[in-house]
Every structure is written in structure tokens, then in C-alpha cells.
Write an enzyme that holds these catalytic residues in place. Sequence first.
Site, mmCIF file in Angstrom:
data_model
loop_
_atom_site.group_PDB
_atom_site.id
_atom_site.type_symbol
_atom_site.label_atom_id
_atom_site.label_comp_id
_atom_site.label_asym_id
_atom_site.label_seq_id
_atom_site.Cartn_x
_atom_site.Cartn_y
_atom_site.Cartn_z
ATOM 1 N N LYS A 219 0.861 -1.189 0.000
ATOM 2 C CA LYS A 219 0.000 0.000 0.000
ATOM 3 C C LYS A 219 0.897 1.238 0.000
ATOM 4 O O LYS A 219 1.932 1.260 0.705
ATOM 5 C CB LYS A 219 -0.901 -0.062 1.246
ATOM 6 C CG LYS A 219 -1.966 1.018 1.335
ATOM 7 C CD LYS A 219 -2.918 0.728 2.516
ATOM 8 C CE LYS A 219 -3.941 1.816 2.727
ATOM 9 N NZ LYS A 219 -4.872 1.524 3.845
ATOM 10 N N SER B 116 -9.644 1.957 2.958
ATOM 11 C CA SER B 116 -8.740 2.677 2.095
ATOM 12 C C SER B 116 -7.744 1.780 1.373
ATOM 13 O O SER B 116 -7.080 2.260 0.445
ATOM 14 C CB SER B 116 -7.983 3.736 2.896
ATOM 15 O OG SER B 116 -7.196 3.116 3.902
ATOM 16 N N SER C 257 -10.102 -0.343 7.175
ATOM 17 C CA SER C 257 -9.516 -0.200 5.830
ATOM 18 C C SER C 257 -8.895 -1.434 5.222
ATOM 19 O O SER C 257 -8.589 -1.439 4.031
ATOM 20 C CB SER C 257 -8.466 0.898 5.842
ATOM 21 O OG SER C 257 -9.094 2.121 5.653
HETATM 22 N N1 GLN Z 1 -13.585 4.275 6.553
HETATM 23 C C1 GLN Z 1 -12.637 4.718 7.549
HETATM 24 C C2 GLN Z 1 -12.332 6.180 7.319
HETATM 25 O O1 GLN Z 1 -12.815 6.696 6.358
HETATM 26 C C3 GLN Z 1 -11.473 3.806 7.481
HETATM 27 C C4 GLN Z 1 -10.137 4.351 7.340
HETATM 28 C C5 GLN Z 1 -9.025 3.407 7.645
HETATM 29 O O2 GLN Z 1 -9.226 2.357 8.264
HETATM 30 N N2 GLN Z 1 -7.803 3.801 7.272
HETATM 31 O O3 GLN Z 1 -11.673 6.807 8.090
#
Ligand code: GLN
Length: 487
Positions: A68, A143, A167
Site C-alpha cells: 500500500k 482505504s 480499511s
Molecule cells: N472508513 C474509515 C475512514 O474513512 C477507514 C479508514 C481506515 O481504516 N484507514 O476513516
Amino acid sequence: MMYMNKTIEELHELLKKGQVTPKELVDESLKLSKEVQEKCNAFVTIIDKPKIMPANENMLSGIPFGIKDNYSTEGILSTGSSNTLKDYVPFYTATAVKNLEKCGAIAINKTALDEFGMGGTGTTCHTGTVRNPWNLKRMCAGSSSGSAAAVASGVYPFALGSDTGDSIRKPAAYCGIVGYKPTYGMISRYGLFPFASSLDHCGCLTRSVKDAAIVVDAMKGIDKNDQTSWDSSNIHLYESIDGKVKGKKLFYIKNVVDLEYYQNPTEEFVSHINNFHKTLEILEKCGVTVEGIEIDRNLLNAIPSVYVCLSCAEATSNMSNLTGIIFGPRGNGKNINEMMKDHRTKGFSPLIKRRFVIGSYILQKENQEKYFVNAQRVRRLIVDKMKELFKTYDGLIMPVGTGIAPLLDNPKDSVSNDDVSVLEEHLQIGNFGGFPSITIPDGFIDDMPVGINITGNCYDDINVLNIAYALEREMPYKNQIAKEGMK
Ligand code: GLN
């Protein structure tokens, strides 16, 4: 012959017997990366000439993987999928990546994410929207969108993700694969771009539970550069998975899941919940008891707000170093303040600007007690409730989200009842408590994959993986490859 549709376990056997070479695997993975990039837009960088590592006894040696793009990689562009770091090339490598490289794993590409991990759609990456390989009109969630799209498309057997709210675990569900974040601090966060440090976890996306165990075994370990990391050298995840789950006890949160608590649910939602209940029956057949319990609705309703308060506040503070002065493109202006303002105004997407506004508001002196400190108190109440339940149960089992991946041009197709935010966001509990948490595939609705999640108590990763493995063994969804992305 195709190899990248195989698991790490299978590839290791082939490499050991000399039936394939690391170079052949790398060539295939690079070719697939290019094809999947065309369809899914999953990558920020494809590493065209990776260093080929020899295969040896290590299960990850010679195996291609993805990273990532919020993990720092020495000498390789690491953008966090943000315009503010679009040319940033770090001078060091994140510990988790280094640990994998020490095993001989070979990085093939850097995957796209919602800008700095803030988001759940895969639509805020500076390189554009990531599309779901099962249906290119749908999102991957985020994400870790690019990592999920690539693993689900069979570009390689694993990719790194990070998880602050869900995420790793939600994109895994929407893409029909496995997503695992171990207990907080099991993997060092050194070199992972910080989003909200008290919630951030490193982890991986794979197509089988055992592969997830192999990857985290390699990534984990105490690290002097991360004070929250701890010594897990006595924990051997892969070797400990035996699928023996008879007598285990799980719970699910009845008043978030069961249909009787929703008015006018959509067909998709009904199928998702019925599918979840069918899977619980499979677990029961394996000798696992599953009980539905009610939790105080006020406490549950607080989950998304606590997440917003804490994650936005921590993100605002962590990202105050993104000024365009030390790294990133210089902004224009007559003085340093104007330059920083210009850099941040041009660089950040509207979504994260909004989050910085929320975070700044919460961190203002007069608001800190009311919002930040109170959110921390409620976080504690939620975690204490879970810890109390973990005294009786081996884990929490829940469906992921309210159904399948939403369409990209119609981001929310959910139940008609408004109150689904807890079902959409309950995975955040795993971040509040630093709990080990894994999503595995749970079948299909309308030809799109859905997922199921198991979360356990801190340091109880083996138990969580074992239950997930036992369930995976009983279902036909192990090592799924999305057809659309491969066509
Ligand atoms: N959906 C969560 C957010 O928008 C998840 C983000 C994450 O886990 N990095 O913050």
C-alpha cells in the site's frame, strides 16, 4: 501456466520443487499488474525491475507482493495517494516491509489508497478511482482499495494494507478475499504514514487464512522505532492453526444485525443478513456455539461519532508536518504561512480538508474536554464492554457492512432505514480496542462477494485465526479470483 492465482502455501511447494522460478513468478505478476491497472486503476507505481530474490526454506522467499502506498519504501515513490506527496521518495523502508524483504518476498507494485488512508471508497486517490475487479462499476471500499483489487484479481497472493477504522477488512469483504489486522502493536508502524496513531494497524490482504498467518508472522516483531510494538517471538500464527474449534463460543450483536430491528429493509440487506445466519449454522456444525446478544443502543450509536472525533483529531495533529517545506511541492506565497496555506489548499482533496476542519475544531482548547476527552471516555466504555464479553466468548462475529460494494456512481444503495451506520461502522470497535480482527469471504449476493468478520481479545490472534480457518474450510470461497479483472 498461471501461478499468481495460487496461495503462498502452494507457490512455496512449487518453488521448492523447482517447478517454477521466482523470476517466472515476477514476470507473470508484472504482466498482470499492467492488465489490472488498465481495468481497476489499482496502482500508483509498478516496480518494473524488482530485485529477484532466490527461493529458499522461507515460505515467502521468491513470492511477489504489493505494498500500500502509505508504507515508506526506500528509493521508491511513496505518495500516500496524495498530491501533497506526489513526488516523495523516502530514504528508508518501513519495518513491516523490511521484515518481508528479509524473508525474500519481492515487491511488485505500490497500491492506491484513499488519500492518506482517510476514506472508505477508493475514490479519493490522487491517481483516480480504484474499481472493483468483480464489477468495474462498483467500488472496492477503502482505504486499502488497490491492495484489495490486486489480490482479488490474482496479481499476487498478498498485499499490505493498513487499518484505522476498517480499511483492510471492508475492502477484503467487497472484493471476496481475506483481510487481517493483528493485535495493535504486533506489527511495527514505523514507516507507515500515520493517520490516527492510537487506531492505526498494519496488516495484510490475502486469499486464505493460512496465507494471512504466514504474512503476519513475517511482518510482526518488536521494533525499537515503534514504542507501541511488543515482543511476539513466542507466537507462531501459521504453525498454531489447527482448525480445532469444538467448544468455542462466539457472539454477535443482535440489535445491530437482526432484521427485526429494521423497518423496510431492502432485498439486498435481507439476503446479506440471511446469508450471515446460514454461515453461523455452519459454525455451529463445527461445534462452535454462537449467541446473539443485545448491547446498549446508546453505546453502539456512539461508535461512529467516537471514531470521527478521535481519528480526525489525531489526523490533524499527525499531518501538520505536511507543509510543503520539508517534503512535497513548495507552495507559492510571500511568507512561510502563505506558502504552507497554498501547498495544503492545492494538495489535499476536499474530503480530508473537511476532516482537518473537524479535527482542528475538536482540538481547540475550549472544545477539547467536550469532544476529544469525552470521545476517549466513550471509547473506553466500548472497549470495556467488549473485554467483559471476551471473558465469556472467544470472539465477536458480524457481517461486514450492509451488503455488497456500492456502485461508484451511486455510492450508497443501502437499507431504507437510516440507522445502518452502526452496521456499516462496527469494525471500528477492533481499532478502539486494538483487537485482532479478520474478514473472510462469505459468499455472494447478485454475483458480488460479501464478507464476515471475527474479532477477538487482544493477544488472542491464534484463536481468531483458528475460528476463521475452521469456517473457511467448510465454505467454498477460499482463494477466489475475480473474473472481471482477469478477462
Ligand atoms: N472508513 C474509515 C475512514 O474513512 C477507514 C479508514 C481506515 O481504516 N484507514 O476513516
